[in-house]
Design a protein around this motif. Structure first.
Motif, PDB file in Angstrom:
ATOM      1  N   UNK A  68       0.817  -1.209   0.000  1.00 39.87           N
ATOM      2  CA  UNK A  68       0.000   0.000   0.000  1.00 39.87           C
ATOM      3  C   UNK A  68       0.848   1.254   0.000  1.00 39.87           C
ATOM      4  N   UNK A  69       0.222   2.410   0.298  1.00 33.90           N
ATOM      5  CA  UNK A  69       0.953   3.679   0.280  1.00 33.90           C
ATOM      6  C   UNK A  69       2.049   3.709   1.340  1.00 33.90           C
ATOM      7  N   UNK A  70       3.244   4.074   0.919  1.00 32.61           N
ATOM      8  CA  UNK A  70       4.408   4.083   1.812  1.00 32.61           C
ATOM      9  C   UNK A  70       4.815   5.500   2.206  1.00 32.61           C
ATOM     10  N   UNK A  71       4.825   6.435   1.250  1.00 34.22           N
ATOM     11  CA  UNK A  71       5.331   7.781   1.530  1.00 34.22           C
ATOM     12  C   UNK A  71       4.571   8.830   0.736  1.00 34.22           C
ATOM     13  N   UNK A  72       4.374   9.967   1.378  1.00 37.26           N
ATOM     14  CA  UNK A  72       3.743  11.140   0.775  1.00 37.26           C
ATOM     15  C   UNK A  72       4.816  12.217   0.718  1.00 37.26           C
ATOM     16  N   UNK A  73       5.110  12.728  -0.479  1.00 38.03           N
ATOM     17  CA  UNK A  73       6.192  13.701  -0.666  1.00 38.03           C
ATOM     18  C   UNK A  73       5.671  14.983  -1.299  1.00 38.03           C
ATOM     19  N   UNK A  74       6.160  16.103  -0.785  1.00 41.44           N
ATOM     20  CA  UNK A  74       5.931  17.406  -1.401  1.00 41.44           C
ATOM     21  C   UNK A  74       7.309  18.008  -1.644  1.00 41.44           C
ATOM     22  N   UNK A  75       7.652  18.205  -2.911  1.00 46.33           N
ATOM     23  CA  UNK A  75       8.946  18.776  -3.295  1.00 46.33           C
ATOM     24  C   UNK A  75       8.732  20.150  -3.910  1.00 46.33           C
ATOM     25  N   UNK A  76       9.636  21.065  -3.597  1.00 46.00           N
ATOM     26  CA  UNK A  76       9.690  22.378  -4.242  1.00 46.00           C
ATOM     27  C   UNK A  76      11.044  22.471  -4.934  1.00 46.00           C
ATOM     28  N   UNK A  77      11.022  22.688  -6.245  1.00 51.83           N
ATOM     29  CA  UNK A  77      12.249  22.741  -7.039  1.00 51.83           C
ATOM     30  C   UNK A  77      12.336  24.108  -7.704  1.00 51.83           C
ATOM     31  N   UNK A  78      13.474  24.754  -7.578  1.00 53.76           N
ATOM     32  CA  UNK A  78      13.671  26.083  -8.167  1.00 53.76           C
ATOM     33  C   UNK A  78      13.494  26.043  -9.681  1.00 53.76           C
ATOM     34  N   UNK A  79      12.528  26.795 -10.175  1.00 54.21           N
ATOM     35  CA  UNK A  79      12.259  26.838 -11.610  1.00 54.21           C
ATOM     36  C   UNK A  79      13.331  27.619 -12.364  1.00 54.21           C
ATOM     37  N   UNK A  80      13.998  28.571 -11.685  1.00 53.32           N
ATOM     38  CA  UNK A  80      15.041  29.343 -12.368  1.00 53.32           C
ATOM     39  C   UNK A  80      16.222  28.467 -12.765  1.00 53.32           C
ATOM     40  N   UNK A  81      16.424  27.363 -12.056  1.00 56.07           N
ATOM     41  CA  UNK A  81      17.512  26.449 -12.371  1.00 56.07           C
ATOM     42  C   UNK A  81      17.072  25.307 -13.287  1.00 56.07           C
ATOM     43  N   UNK A  82      15.769  25.159 -13.456  1.00 57.40           N
ATOM     44  CA  UNK A  82      15.232  24.000 -14.182  1.00 57.40           C
ATOM     45  C   UNK A  82      14.074  24.415 -15.086  1.00 57.40           C
ATOM     46  N   UNK A  83      14.338  25.225 -16.107  1.00 50.89           N
ATOM     47  CA  UNK A  83      13.235  25.665 -16.968  1.00 50.89           C
ATOM     48  C   UNK A  83      12.545  24.468 -17.645  1.00 50.89           C
ATOM     49  N   UNK A  84      11.212  24.484 -17.585  1.00 49.32           N
ATOM     50  CA  UNK A  84      10.431  23.421 -18.206  1.00 49.32           C
ATOM     51  C   UNK A  84      10.232  22.189 -17.342  1.00 49.32           C
ATOM     52  N   UNK A  85      10.711  22.199 -16.110  1.00 44.59           N
ATOM     53  CA  UNK A  85      10.610  21.006 -15.262  1.00 44.59           C
ATOM     54  C   UNK A  85       9.157  20.612 -14.993  1.00 44.59           C
ATOM     55  N   UNK A  86       8.245  21.567 -15.100  1.00 43.08           N
ATOM     56  CA  UNK A  86       6.836  21.243 -14.874  1.00 43.08           C
ATOM     57  C   UNK A  86       6.284  20.295 -15.938  1.00 43.08           C
ATOM     58  N   UNK A  87       7.015  20.110 -17.037  1.00 45.67           N
ATOM     59  CA  UNK A  87       6.580  19.216 -18.117  1.00 45.67           C
ATOM     60  C   UNK A  87       7.141  17.802 -18.001  1.00 45.67           C
ATOM     61  N   UNK A  88       7.971  17.553 -17.010  1.00 45.90           N
ATOM     62  CA  UNK A  88       8.561  16.222 -16.836  1.00 45.90           C
ATOM     63  C   UNK A  88       7.509  15.267 -16.269  1.00 45.90           C
ATOM     64  N   UNK A  89       7.494  14.047 -16.780  1.00 44.53           N
ATOM     65  CA  UNK A  89       6.578  13.018 -16.290  1.00 44.53           C
ATOM     66  C   UNK A  89       7.249  12.297 -15.120  1.00 44.53           C
ATOM     67  N   UNK A  90       6.887  12.676 -13.909  1.00 47.24           N
ATOM     68  CA  UNK A  90       7.519  12.088 -12.725  1.00 47.24           C
ATOM     69  C   UNK A  90       6.910  10.754 -12.312  1.00 47.24           C
ATOM     70  N   UNK A  91       6.005  10.215 -13.118  1.00 46.47           N
ATOM     71  CA  UNK A  91       5.581   8.838 -12.874  1.00 46.47           C
ATOM     72  C   UNK A  91       6.636   7.872 -13.392  1.00 46.47           C
ATOM     73  N   UNK A  92       7.452   8.345 -14.338  1.00 48.49           N
ATOM     74  CA  UNK A  92       8.496   7.484 -14.893  1.00 48.49           C
ATOM     75  C   UNK A  92       9.903   8.060 -14.737  1.00 48.49           C
TER      76      UNK A  92
END
Length: 170
Positions: A68-92
């Protein structure tokens, strides 16, 4: 999962939760609940050393194991260092792998703070627990090799499925 609680090495080395559990023979499946650019909360902006209105990726995931569910994560990543990161598929894609391979940010160090917390409502819902159930909680700040803070995360781990063990030498 095998009988007993897993013991990831999250108190010894800076690795992702997935890497730690994989090394123990466990498979974690990520479920992305949210992945979008937002303004950083003021305390997080201060921790990351960026202006209060700075945009960041807010990534919310639940990691599932066979029990079952093991961990709940909330990450904040600096967008100025990672342009376009919101388009990454973090399921894979792993967050650390993405930061290092796509954005060429060599993750060098981090700071983790551990505590026991009662699961608040959203955490309890995500982990299939009753509100107030004890969970392992950690806050993390991740730094690139040049010393810049790259990512801040909050992690709640179902204490039924995992415990923290440190190997200590004198």
């Amino acid at each position: 999962m095998a009988a007993g609680a897993a013991e990831p090495g999250i108190a010894q080395r800076l690795r992702s939760l997935t890497e730690d559990f994989r090394d123990q023979g466990y498979v974690l499946t990520p479920e992305v609940l949210s992945s979008r650019l937002e303004r950083l909360p003021l305390p997080v902006a201060a921790i990351l050393g960026v202006p209060a209105n700075a945009p960041a990726l807010r990534l919310v995931r639940v990691f599932h194991c066979q029990d079952g569910p093991l961990a709940y994560l909330v990450n904040y990543v600096r967008a100025d260092l990672c342009p376009g990161i919101e388009n990454v598929d973090f399921t894979s894609s792993s967050l650390f792998d993405t930061l290092e391979s796509v954005y060429r940010l060599r993750i060098a160090e981090g700071r983790r703070t551990f505590s026991a917390e009662p699961a608040r409502e959203e955490v309890a819902d995500a982990l299939g627990l009753s509100p107030g159930f004890p969970v392992l909680y950690l806050e993390q700040v991740t730094y690139a090799a040049d010393g810049r803070a790259v990512e801040y995360s909050e992690v709640w781990i179902n204490s039924v499925h995992a415990k923290i063990t440190s190997h200590l030498e004198r």
